[in-house]
Write a protein that holds these residues in place. Structure first.
Motif, PDB file in Angstrom:
ATOM      1  N   PRO A 120       8.803  -8.567   4.257  1.00 11.93           N
ATOM      2  CA  PRO A 120       9.006  -8.005   2.916  1.00 11.93           C
ATOM      3  C   PRO A 120       7.918  -6.984   2.596  1.00 11.93           C
ATOM      4  N   GLY A 121       8.324  -5.840   2.079  1.00 12.18           N
ATOM      5  CA  GLY A 121       7.368  -4.797   1.728  1.00 12.18           C
ATOM      6  C   GLY A 121       7.000  -3.872   2.875  1.00 12.18           C
ATOM      7  N   HIS A 122       7.564  -4.077   4.055  1.00 11.29           N
ATOM      8  CA  HIS A 122       7.244  -3.221   5.210  1.00 11.29           C
ATOM      9  C   HIS A 122       7.496  -1.751   4.861  1.00 11.29           C
ATOM     10  N   VAL A 123       8.581  -1.473   4.190  1.00 11.08           N
ATOM     11  CA  VAL A 123       8.918  -0.119   3.745  1.00 11.08           C
ATOM     12  C   VAL A 123       8.976  -0.050   2.226  1.00 11.08           C
ATOM     13  N   THR A 124       9.271  -1.178   1.587  1.00 14.34           N
ATOM     14  CA  THR A 124       9.502  -1.178   0.139  1.00 14.34           C
ATOM     15  C   THR A 124       8.279  -1.552  -0.689  1.00 14.34           C
ATOM     16  N   ASP A 125       7.127  -1.669  -0.082  1.00  6.73           N
ATOM     17  CA  ASP A 125       5.908  -2.001  -0.826  1.00  6.73           C
ATOM     18  C   ASP A 125       5.673  -0.944  -1.908  1.00  6.73           C
ATOM     19  N   GLY A 129       4.993   3.817  -2.547  1.00  2.87           N
ATOM     20  CA  GLY A 129       5.552   4.773  -3.501  1.00  2.87           C
ATOM     21  C   GLY A 129       6.775   5.527  -3.010  1.00  2.87           C
ATOM     22  N   LEU A 130       7.545   4.931  -2.097  1.00  5.34           N
ATOM     23  CA  LEU A 130       8.731   5.620  -1.593  1.00  5.34           C
ATOM     24  C   LEU A 130       9.891   5.464  -2.567  1.00  5.34           C
ATOM     25  N   PRO A 131      10.542   6.570  -2.934  1.00  5.22           N
ATOM     26  CA  PRO A 131      11.744   6.427  -3.756  1.00  5.22           C
ATOM     27  C   PRO A 131      12.850   5.741  -2.948  1.00  5.22           C
TER      28      PRO A 131
END
Length: 161
Positions: A120-125, A129-131
């Motif tokens: 969890p959060g690998h890309v969505t952390d 700040g990724l849209p």
């Protein structure tokens, strides 16, 4: 998940994912696939049957009873597959959609992250700040770690498969 019966040959198998003569996983290979899962602390009250702990979550018996149980109302025909993946990953599936800019449901990046077996959060952390659209693009261009590991095992141990 039930582990296979140990065999004398289990110590001789070199590659992870090695299958036995009947096509089933050997004990060392299956043990690698069982995730570490934190379960509630056993209590004397567990002997009275499933229930909830005072102000906390489910007790040990309720937690064990719910492991790998499909939620057909939520997932429909995919319920069994989702339940298996939840069990293997050791965490529940996040919501598959979120409300988009125009008020309609859109694909949620944490769900894609979960489907790929990423932490969890690998890309969505939020610190990244990724849209949403960029996070989905990054995930879409990413590699599923389990598939990459299987490919490497096949390349490194071609004659054992």
């Amino acid at each position: 998940m039930l582990l296979p019966t140990p065999r004398a040959s289990d110590g001789e198998k070199g590659c992870p994912g090695q299958r036995g003569s009947h096509g089933d996983l050997t004990l060392p290979s299956a043990a690698v696939r069982v995730p570490a899962r934190i379960l509630p602390t056993p209590r004397a009250s567990d002997g009275r049957g499933p229930g909830r702990l005072g102000d906390g979550g489910a007790d040990l018996r309720t937690t064990i009873a719910g492991l790998g149980q499909p939620d057909e109302q939520r997932w429909g025909g995919y319920a069994a597959a989702v339940a298996r993946w939840e069990l293997l990953l050791g965490r529940p599936a996040p919501e598959p959609t979120q409300i988009g800019r125009h008020g309609k449901p859109v694909l949620a990046p944490p769900f894609v992250e979960w489907l790929m077996g990423l932490d969890p959060g690998h890309v969505t952390d939020p610190d990244l700040g990724l849209p949403r659209t960029l996070a989905l693009r990054v995930l879409g261009n990413g590699v599923v770690p389990q598939q990459a590991a299987a490919a490497l095992r096949l390349l490194l141990c071609p004659y054992r498969w």
